[in-house]
Each structure stands twice: as structure tokens, then as C-alpha cells.
Design a protein around this motif. Structure first.
Motif, short mmCIF file in Angstrom:
data_model
loop_
_atom_site.label_atom_id
_atom_site.label_comp_id
_atom_site.label_asym_id
_atom_site.label_seq_id
_atom_site.Cartn_x
_atom_site.Cartn_y
_atom_site.Cartn_z
N ALA A 3 4.86 1.68 -11.38
CA ALA A 3 5.69 2.85 -11.64
C ALA A 3 6.15 3.49 -10.33
CB ALA A 3 4.92 3.86 -12.48
N LEU A 4 5.24 3.58 -9.35
CA LEU A 4 5.61 4.11 -8.05
C LEU A 4 6.69 3.24 -7.41
CD1 LEU A 4 5.28 5.97 -5.61
CD2 LEU A 4 3.26 4.64 -4.94
N GLY A 5 6.58 1.93 -7.55
CA GLY A 5 7.60 1.04 -7.01
C GLY A 5 8.95 1.27 -7.66
N ARG A 6 8.97 1.46 -8.98
CA ARG A 6 10.24 1.72 -9.67
C ARG A 6 10.85 3.04 -9.19
NH1 ARG A 6 7.23 -0.36 -14.12
NH2 ARG A 6 6.75 1.76 -14.82
N ASP A 7 10.00 4.05 -9.04
CA ASP A 7 10.51 5.34 -8.56
C ASP A 7 11.05 5.22 -7.14
OD1 ASP A 7 9.78 6.51 -10.94
OD2 ASP A 7 7.92 7.42 -10.16
N ALA A 8 10.40 4.43 -6.31
CA ALA A 8 10.85 4.27 -4.93
C ALA A 8 12.21 3.57 -4.89
CB ALA A 8 9.82 3.47 -4.14
N ASP A 28 -7.75 6.89 -3.11
CA ASP A 28 -7.67 7.05 -1.66
C ASP A 28 -6.22 7.12 -1.22
OD1 ASP A 28 -10.40 7.10 -1.32
OD2 ASP A 28 -10.56 4.96 -0.85
N TYR A 29 -5.41 6.20 -1.71
CA TYR A 29 -3.97 6.22 -1.40
C TYR A 29 -3.22 5.39 -2.43
CZ TYR A 29 -5.03 1.64 0.68
OH TYR A 29 -5.47 0.35 0.89
N LEU A 30 -2.04 5.84 -2.76
CA LEU A 30 -1.01 5.05 -3.43
C LEU A 30 0.24 5.31 -2.61
CD1 LEU A 30 -3.12 5.50 -5.85
CD2 LEU A 30 -1.18 4.96 -7.33
N THR A 31 0.80 4.29 -2.02
CA THR A 31 1.82 4.52 -1.01
C THR A 31 2.86 3.42 -1.01
OG1 THR A 31 2.13 5.03 1.34
CG2 THR A 31 0.52 3.33 0.81
N VAL A 32 4.03 3.77 -0.50
CA VAL A 32 5.13 2.81 -0.32
C VAL A 32 5.31 2.61 1.18
CG1 VAL A 32 7.57 2.32 -0.75
CG2 VAL A 32 6.26 3.67 -2.42
N ARG A 33 5.28 1.38 1.62
CA ARG A 33 5.44 1.06 3.04
C ARG A 33 6.43 -0.08 3.21
NH1 ARG A 33 1.41 3.67 6.26
NH2 ARG A 33 0.74 5.42 4.94
N ARG A 34 6.93 -0.22 4.42
CA ARG A 34 7.77 -1.39 4.68
C ARG A 34 6.86 -2.59 4.92
NH1 ARG A 34 10.40 0.96 10.19
NH2 ARG A 34 8.68 0.59 11.64
N ASP A 45 14.82 -1.14 4.09
CA ASP A 45 13.62 -1.92 4.38
C ASP A 45 13.14 -2.67 3.14
OD1 ASP A 45 13.45 -1.08 7.02
OD2 ASP A 45 12.05 0.54 6.59
N ALA A 46 12.58 -3.87 3.35
CA ALA A 46 11.83 -4.54 2.28
C ALA A 46 10.51 -3.79 2.11
CB ALA A 46 11.59 -6.00 2.66
N LEU A 47 10.13 -3.53 0.86
CA LEU A 47 9.03 -2.60 0.58
C LEU A 47 7.85 -3.27 -0.09
CD1 LEU A 47 11.15 0.35 -0.88
CD2 LEU A 47 10.42 0.02 1.50
N VAL A 48 6.71 -2.63 0.09
CA VAL A 48 5.49 -3.01 -0.64
C VAL A 48 4.81 -1.71 -1.06
CG1 VAL A 48 4.18 -3.19 1.53
CG2 VAL A 48 3.32 -4.30 -0.54
N VAL A 49 4.29 -1.68 -2.28
CA VAL A 49 3.48 -0.54 -2.72
C VAL A 49 2.03 -0.99 -2.69
CG1 VAL A 49 5.20 0.66 -4.08
CG2 VAL A 49 3.88 -1.14 -5.15
N ILE A 72 -8.49 -2.28 -5.18
CA ILE A 72 -7.24 -2.25 -4.42
C ILE A 72 -6.25 -3.17 -5.10
CG2 ILE A 72 -8.42 -1.79 -2.23
CD1 ILE A 72 -7.85 -4.70 -1.43
N ASP A 73 -4.95 -2.90 -4.84
CA ASP A 73 -3.90 -3.73 -5.40
C ASP A 73 -2.62 -3.45 -4.62
OD1 ASP A 73 -2.59 -5.54 -7.03
OD2 ASP A 73 -3.00 -4.50 -8.90
N ASN A 74 -1.61 -4.28 -4.84
CA ASN A 74 -0.31 -4.08 -4.21
C ASN A 74 0.74 -4.91 -4.92
OD1 ASN A 74 0.33 -6.76 -2.62
ND2 ASN A 74 -1.85 -6.34 -2.28
N PHE A 75 1.99 -4.53 -4.73
CA PHE A 75 3.13 -5.28 -5.23
C PHE A 75 4.25 -5.21 -4.19
CE2 PHE A 75 1.04 -3.84 -9.11
CZ PHE A 75 0.99 -5.01 -9.87
#
Length: 282
Positions: free
Chosen positions: A209-214, A244-250, A261-265, A277-280
Motif C-alpha cells: 500500500a505504501l508503494g502504491r501511495d508513493a 521500526d520503519y516503513l520507508t520508500v528509498r531509491r 528514481d527507481a524505488l524500493v519500499v 522484515i520485508d521489501n518490494f
């Protein structure tokens, strides 16, 4: 399949290999690990997996002593999936004297996210991986090491280490293996109670969901990013998590993203006593 304990035994077992392929693990293997082994098989002339619970990467309050150790079952799985050599050193084999010489990740990459919440973690990881690489690949012209993308930041730290030390090793990242409901497979999932296991998929859902919002924020992402991350974290808190964190980074360096930027959450959160932990990539 050979099982060896010492570095000398490992080097004898790999003596005729020109291009070993290597999968480092801490054991308690699941389908995600076995996918890495199968990937490694296709990339080298002899497949090696290590099983070693590395004390250096655990903080004093973490689960080193209770980390699940399932050596016999792990070996059965590895043999069934085409592993040629299991390197299972004892602590005295890999660290015959106190490991006072250590590999420190670049603070710009290693002291953020996981490195912020688990200080010293990437020093422990980098040091043991370097030592394992020197054990497996010493004297080899080339080699391959296979890692899962679930530990996304770890993969980037290892790639940077290999690049900066000019090691003749290709680092291959393999997509995260997931359960049918989308939960990333992890050895620590075994700590979850039945109700926690049902709830655990909410971490991956929150990250998606955070990725879609980003992506929807597009060119205004830098303006709205903090609010989007805070919303995602609060959503998990309301469900009883401790994020601890949910974040969008390059993707390039895990720094704050800019437009284009190409992104990863990425996310890390504790559910009960279990930290997941997890990521997409998005």
C-alpha cells in the motif's frame, strides 16, 4: 554430498572446482533457501552451502542462543536439492581466535534502516561473509554467491563489499520466496503463534500500500513522503505491531528518493516477540 567442518577440508573438497557457486545460510532452511541452492546449481561447477549461526551479527539481547538449529533436516533438504558440499564449521573452526579484524560497511549504507536499529549488524554480516568467501573462493579465478532479496539492504552491503575489494565473485540476488498469502518466508516465522502467523501478512500488505501511495504521489513524492511513511507505520501500530520503519528509498543506494528514481519500499516491525522484515521493488 559431502559435509565438511574445517576450512582445510572445504578447500580439499573444492580442489578441482574452477567456479564454485555458494549459498551462505544460518540453517533452519525453508523453500526460499532451497530456491537459492537451485539457482546456484545452474551457475557454477560445484554447489556449496554453508550452515553457520554467526554470533557476530546478533546484538546481546537478540536470539543467538535460541535461534533454531535443525542441522540434520537441513542436510537432507540440501542433498535433495542438488547441493554438493555443506560447509558447517564450528565456531572455533571459523573463529579460531577472537575476530578483532572486522569489515565495516560504508556508514552511508550500513548505518541506516537495519543498521540504525541493529547497530553493528552489518559489521558482523560483512565480516562473516568475507571470511566465508575467503574459505570457499581462495585460489579460484571466479565464483558465484547467491543471496535472497528479502534481506535487501544486506544484499547491497555485500555487493558493495565485493566491488570495493575487487573480489572475483558474481553476486546474484534472487526474488523473495513467499507463502501463498504473501508472507515472506523466514526462519523466524517459526516463532509466530497461530494467530500471529495469520496477522503477519499485514506487513507485506502495508508495504504494498505504501508503494502504491508513493507511485501515486509521483513528482510530489519528496513533499509527501514523510506523511505517507507515518501513515503506513500508524496503520500497523493500530493492529498491535511495533514498527521500526516503513520507508520508500531509491534502489541505487537506499537514500531518500527524488522524482524519477527507481524505488524500493522496505519495512521492519515487531509482532509480539518476533521481528519481521520485508521489501518490494516498485
Amino acid at each position: 554430498m559431502q559435509i565438511v567442518r574445517s576450512i582445510d577440508e572445504l578447500r580439499v573438497a573444492l580442489g578441482a572446482s574452477h567456479k564454485p557457486s555458494f549459498v551462505p545460510t544460518m540453517g533452519n532452511l525453508h523453500d526460499g533457501h532451497l530456491r537459492l541452492v537451485r539457482e546456484a546449481q545452474s551457475r557454477g561447477d560445484k554447489t556449496v552451502a554453508s550452515i553457520f549461526v554467526n554470533r557476530l551479527q546478533f546484538l546481546p539481547h537478540e536470539d543467538f542462543d535460541s535461534y533454531p538449529r535443525t542441522f540434520e533436516a537441513d542436510c537432507t533438504k540440501l542433498e535433495a536439492n542438488g547441493c554438493d558440499v555443506v560447509f558447517a564449521p564450528r565456531e572455533t573452526d571459523l573463529y579460531p581466535q577472537p575476530q578483532t579484524v572486522k569489515v565495516h560497511a560504508d556508514p552511508a549504507l550500513g548505518d541506516i534502516l537495519e543498521g540504525q536499529f541493529r547497530p553493528g549488524f552489518f559489521t558482523g554480516v560483512s565480516t562473516v561473509v568475507m571470511k566465508l568467501f575467503m574459505s570457499v573462493f581462495a585460489g579460484k579465478v571466479q565464483g558465484v554467491a547467491v543471496f535472497g532479496k528479502k534481506d535487501y539492504q544486506q544484499l547491497m552491503v555485500i555487493r558493495q563489499m565485493v566491488r570495493q575489494f575487487a573480489l572475483p565473485i558474481e553476486i546474484v540476488g534472487v526474488d523473495t520466496c513467499r507463502a501463498e498469502d504473501g508472507l515472506a518466508l523466514s526462519s523466524r516465522n517459526g516463532y509466530l503463534s497461530e494467530s500471529e502467523r495469520t496477522e503477519a501478512v499485514q506487513l507485506s500488505m502495508a508495504l504494498r500500500a505504501l508503494g502504491r501511495d508513493a507511485l501515486a504521489a509521483a513528482n510530489a513524492l519528496s513533499t509527501h513522503l514523510h506523511a505517507l511513511e507515518a501513515k503506513a507505520m500508524e496503520g500497523l501500530r493500530q493492529r498491535g505491531w511495533q514498527p521500526d520503519y516503513l520507508t520508500v528509498r531509491r534502489r541505487e543506494d537506499l537514500q531518500a528518493p527524488q522524482a524519477g528514481d527507481a524505488l524500493v519500499v522496505l519495512g521492519a516491525a515487531r509482532l509480539g516477540n518476533t521481528r519481521l522484515i520485508d521489501n518490494f521493488e516498485i
